[in-house]
Write a protein that holds these residues in place. Sequence first.
Motif, PDB file in Angstrom:
ATOM      1  N   GLU A  24     -92.618   4.868 100.621  1.00 38.57           N
ATOM      2  CA  GLU A  24     -91.281   4.166 100.633  1.00 38.57           C
ATOM      3  C   GLU A  24     -90.874   4.061 102.178  1.00 38.57           C
ATOM      4  O   GLU A  24     -89.981   4.945 102.675  1.00 38.57           O
ATOM      5  CB  GLU A  24     -90.235   5.019  99.776  1.00 38.57           C
ATOM      6  CG  GLU A  24     -90.586   5.172  98.039  1.00 38.57           C
ATOM      7  CD  GLU A  24     -90.358   3.807  97.703  1.00 38.57           C
ATOM      8  OE1 GLU A  24     -89.608   2.964  98.021  1.00 38.57           O
ATOM      9  OE2 GLU A  24     -91.313   3.249  96.656  1.00 38.57           O
ATOM     10  N   PHE A  25     -90.828   2.892 102.728  1.00 32.62           N
ATOM     11  CA  PHE A  25     -90.454   2.662 103.924  1.00 32.62           C
ATOM     12  C   PHE A  25     -88.819   2.347 103.909  1.00 32.62           C
ATOM     13  O   PHE A  25     -88.368   1.769 103.195  1.00 32.62           O
ATOM     14  CB  PHE A  25     -91.092   1.475 104.356  1.00 32.62           C
ATOM     15  CG  PHE A  25     -92.474   1.591 104.644  1.00 32.62           C
ATOM     16  CD1 PHE A  25     -93.142   2.015 105.954  1.00 32.62           C
ATOM     17  CD2 PHE A  25     -93.503   0.721 103.731  1.00 32.62           C
ATOM     18  CE1 PHE A  25     -94.439   2.129 106.156  1.00 32.62           C
ATOM     19  CE2 PHE A  25     -94.727   1.171 104.208  1.00 32.62           C
ATOM     20  CZ  PHE A  25     -95.301   1.794 105.458  1.00 32.62           C
ATOM     21  N   PRO A  26     -88.412   3.087 104.844  1.00 29.64           N
ATOM     22  CA  PRO A  26     -86.726   3.076 104.874  1.00 29.64           C
ATOM     23  C   PRO A  26     -86.481   1.712 105.333  1.00 29.64           C
ATOM     24  O   PRO A  26     -87.425   0.776 105.822  1.00 29.64           O
ATOM     25  CB  PRO A  26     -86.425   3.859 106.300  1.00 29.64           C
ATOM     26  CG  PRO A  26     -87.710   4.587 106.572  1.00 29.64           C
ATOM     27  CD  PRO A  26     -88.766   4.168 105.828  1.00 29.64           C
ATOM     28  N   ALA A  27     -85.216   1.292 104.721  1.00 32.99           N
ATOM     29  CA  ALA A  27     -84.711  -0.039 104.897  1.00 32.99           C
ATOM     30  C   ALA A  27     -84.958  -0.739 106.331  1.00 32.99           C
ATOM     31  O   ALA A  27     -85.321  -1.782 106.260  1.00 32.99           O
ATOM     32  CB  ALA A  27     -83.196  -0.209 104.263  1.00 32.99           C
ATOM     33  N   PHE A  65     -98.362  -5.883 104.486  1.00 32.85           N
ATOM     34  CA  PHE A  65     -99.696  -5.501 104.451  1.00 32.85           C
ATOM     35  C   PHE A  65     -99.868  -4.200 103.900  1.00 32.85           C
ATOM     36  O   PHE A  65    -100.964  -3.849 103.098  1.00 32.85           O
ATOM     37  CB  PHE A  65    -100.066  -5.418 105.835  1.00 32.85           C
ATOM     38  CG  PHE A  65    -101.166  -4.387 106.349  1.00 32.85           C
ATOM     39  CD1 PHE A  65    -102.443  -4.734 105.837  1.00 32.85           C
ATOM     40  CD2 PHE A  65    -100.850  -3.172 106.935  1.00 32.85           C
ATOM     41  CE1 PHE A  65    -103.454  -3.694 106.381  1.00 32.85           C
ATOM     42  CE2 PHE A  65    -101.892  -2.502 107.239  1.00 32.85           C
ATOM     43  CZ  PHE A  65    -103.381  -2.667 106.867  1.00 32.85           C
ATOM     44  N   PHE A  66     -99.271  -3.127 104.133  1.00 28.25           N
ATOM     45  CA  PHE A  66     -99.712  -1.765 103.700  1.00 28.25           C
ATOM     46  C   PHE A  66     -99.455  -1.618 102.220  1.00 28.25           C
ATOM     47  O   PHE A  66    -100.206  -0.702 101.627  1.00 28.25           O
ATOM     48  CB  PHE A  66     -99.111  -0.557 104.607  1.00 28.25           C
ATOM     49  CG  PHE A  66     -99.393   0.683 104.408  1.00 28.25           C
ATOM     50  CD1 PHE A  66    -100.573   1.021 105.213  1.00 28.25           C
ATOM     51  CD2 PHE A  66     -99.053   1.706 103.420  1.00 28.25           C
ATOM     52  CE1 PHE A  66    -101.211   2.349 104.914  1.00 28.25           C
ATOM     53  CE2 PHE A  66     -99.772   2.902 102.988  1.00 28.25           C
ATOM     54  CZ  PHE A  66    -100.773   3.109 103.933  1.00 28.25           C
ATOM     55  N   ALA A  67     -98.690  -2.427 101.683  1.00 30.97           N
ATOM     56  CA  ALA A  67     -98.271  -2.234 100.170  1.00 30.97           C
ATOM     57  C   ALA A  67     -99.389  -3.023  99.446  1.00 30.97           C
ATOM     58  O   ALA A  67     -99.561  -2.527  98.247  1.00 30.97           O
ATOM     59  CB  ALA A  67     -96.938  -2.852  99.734  1.00 30.97           C
ATOM     60  N   ARG A  68    -100.003  -3.726 100.155  1.00 31.90           N
ATOM     61  CA  ARG A  68    -101.335  -4.165  99.197  1.00 31.90           C
ATOM     62  C   ARG A  68    -102.642  -3.663  99.906  1.00 31.90           C
ATOM     63  O   ARG A  68    -103.697  -4.365  99.315  1.00 31.90           O
ATOM     64  CB  ARG A  68    -101.344  -5.773  99.395  1.00 31.90           C
ATOM     65  CG  ARG A  68    -101.536  -6.526 100.907  1.00 31.90           C
ATOM     66  CD  ARG A  68    -101.466  -7.854 100.796  1.00 31.90           C
ATOM     67  NE  ARG A  68    -101.928  -8.410 102.141  1.00 31.90           N
ATOM     68  CZ  ARG A  68    -100.862  -8.526 103.174  1.00 31.90           C
ATOM     69  NH1 ARG A  68     -99.516  -8.667 102.626  1.00 31.90           N
ATOM     70  NH2 ARG A  68    -101.133  -9.088 104.386  1.00 31.90           N
ATOM     71  N   SER A  69    -102.592  -2.720 100.795  1.00 34.42           N
ATOM     72  CA  SER A  69    -103.934  -2.248 101.250  1.00 34.42           C
ATOM     73  C   SER A  69    -104.502  -1.141 100.267  1.00 34.42           C
ATOM     74  O   SER A  69    -104.069  -0.880  99.170  1.00 34.42           O
ATOM     75  CB  SER A  69    -103.623  -1.259 102.511  1.00 34.42           C
ATOM     76  OG  SER A  69    -103.079  -0.240 102.162  1.00 34.42           O
ATOM     77  N   MET A  70    -105.820  -1.067 100.496  1.00 34.55           N
ATOM     78  CA  MET A  70    -106.720  -0.287  99.538  1.00 34.55           C
ATOM     79  C   MET A  70    -106.129   1.174  99.338  1.00 34.55           C
ATOM     80  O   MET A  70    -106.390   1.616  98.001  1.00 34.55           O
ATOM     81  CB  MET A  70    -108.271  -0.276 100.228  1.00 34.55           C
ATOM     82  CG  MET A  70    -109.205   0.335  99.104  1.00 34.55           C
ATOM     83  SD  MET A  70    -110.807   0.501 100.047  1.00 34.55           S
ATOM     84  CE  MET A  70    -110.471   2.050 101.098  1.00 34.55           C
ATOM     85  N   SER A  96     -92.247   6.228 107.757  1.00 41.76           N
ATOM     86  CA  SER A  96     -91.943   6.492 106.322  1.00 41.76           C
ATOM     87  C   SER A  96     -92.088   7.991 105.834  1.00 41.76           C
ATOM     88  O   SER A  96     -91.684   8.511 104.729  1.00 41.76           O
ATOM     89  CB  SER A  96     -92.809   5.612 105.395  1.00 41.76           C
ATOM     90  OG  SER A  96     -94.261   6.243 105.534  1.00 41.76           O
ATOM     91  N   PHE A  97     -92.396   8.791 106.681  1.00 43.42           N
ATOM     92  CA  PHE A  97     -92.542  10.261 106.622  1.00 43.42           C
ATOM     93  C   PHE A  97     -91.729  11.137 107.447  1.00 43.42           C
ATOM     94  O   PHE A  97     -91.482  10.803 108.607  1.00 43.42           O
ATOM     95  CB  PHE A  97     -94.145  10.769 106.759  1.00 43.42           C
ATOM     96  CG  PHE A  97     -95.060  10.117 106.020  1.00 43.42           C
ATOM     97  CD1 PHE A  97     -95.128  10.295 104.848  1.00 43.42           C
ATOM     98  CD2 PHE A  97     -95.728   9.030 106.307  1.00 43.42           C
ATOM     99  CE1 PHE A  97     -96.314   9.625 103.721  1.00 43.42           C
ATOM    100  CE2 PHE A  97     -96.739   8.378 105.883  1.00 43.42           C
ATOM    101  CZ  PHE A  97     -97.006   8.621 104.446  1.00 43.42           C
ATOM    102  N   PRO A  98     -90.921  11.902 106.669  1.00 39.60           N
ATOM    103  CA  PRO A  98     -89.912  12.843 107.389  1.00 39.60           C
ATOM    104  C   PRO A  98     -90.608  13.663 108.494  1.00 39.60           C
ATOM    105  O   PRO A  98     -91.846  14.288 108.115  1.00 39.60           O
ATOM    106  CB  PRO A  98     -89.398  13.762 106.386  1.00 39.60           C
ATOM    107  CG  PRO A  98     -90.213  13.698 105.258  1.00 39.60           C
ATOM    108  CD  PRO A  98     -91.050  12.562 105.348  1.00 39.60           C
ATOM    109  N   GLY A  99     -89.882  13.612 109.808  1.00 45.25           N
ATOM    110  CA  GLY A  99     -90.386  14.552 110.946  1.00 45.25           C
ATOM    111  C   GLY A  99     -91.713  14.014 111.331  1.00 45.25           C
ATOM    112  O   GLY A  99     -92.122  14.822 112.326  1.00 45.25           O
TER     113      GLY A  99
END
Length: 412
Positions: free
Chosen positions: A67-70, A82-87, A178-181
């Motif tokens: 879940e990419f931040p806005a 791109f990443f949302a449709r990646s393998m 998209s990942f904390p820290g």
Amino acid sequence: MSTSESARRVWRWFTLRENCAEDNTDLFARLATESPVVHMPGLWVVSRHDLVTKLSNHPAFTMVNPEFPAEVREANPDFTAFFARSMSVRAPEDHRRLRGVLAREFTGRAVERLRERITGIVDGLLAPLRDGAPFDFVTEIAVPLPSLVTAALLDLPEEDWPQIGVWARGLLAQLGKSFPGSAQHADPISVAGFRALRAYVAETVDARHGDGKDVVSQLNQAADAGLMSRDEVIDMVLLLFMTGVDTVTSGLTNALTCLLTRPGDWRRVQEDPARWAGPAWDESIRLLTPVTFGARVAAQDAHWGPLRFAAGDVVLLSFAAANLDPRRFEDPLTFRWDRNHSASLSFGHGAYFCLGAGLGGLQAELTLRRLAETGVTLTVPPGDLSWRPELTFNSPAELPVRLGRSPAAEVA
């Protein structure tokens, strides 16, 4: 379900980010035995080896789409699309189709063909560091190596490799937002940078038709056979700049850390690098697993024994803890040369097992062999190492070392 101290520690780790920037091997070991299942609202942490392997293959659980931040979606919509449709995050059927095509390029024979080129890359990275001055192994070796190997795998011109390294690190930094820290080794790739990279890949793809044996040509042949589209070929090549790169960086750092803090085991590698570098890699990344968790989401209500998962629940499969489960690995916190690593989860398990595990292992083997031949020592006490402040990776953020055999400089 558990209310043990280890369960409370993992709750504080996830919710408060407490003690995240340190080696959490002790926590993973305790989770496997004391708290094999921790349940928080909407979130499960599963650590027992048999449960992790079973849930990895359960059809009800699919990969989590980050879940990419806005602000990331707005700043670089091309990348997030791109990443949302990646393998990596495709629905199971599409994932299996694309994975089946790519798997042909990561067989043992295909990977072995890169041995000489990878040796040359390792030698090139080590060459300017042979003056005996201290340097950070992470920055100088572990970060650039996998991106350069990917460029070699794709048979890209060597004059383009420096720019490819910049692009690859930018892709990973963008994903990391998209990942904390998440610790960043580079600036996130810009919109212009991503578009330039995609144009470069598209030009490469369009130029590689015919019966070539390189990866891009083979993917084009799969597209010509109707197994994938041109856009999927482009996305696949883009994904290869990212997948497994940070895993190799973290794993190689962990392997060297593990060995340099166990002088007896490192001496064995030095006595016969060709024989022991590979087994040393396998055992080191079992003890210090680079990717701590694999995330899945319940696509529907599901149950396994007494465990009841609701649709939408996120399930974190703790590979790092499962690799320290005494039910599967006797005396799990001891470095042992006689282990069978077929059950190791260092590169995941099941349908999403990392296709590049063999390539990562070859990079590590060749790097450890060269380091064993030249000699390398830590320049700080192990207790002074700083660790990445992330949930996903458990490895030192920096690893200060010096090349050469200098017993007086060795700290262990």
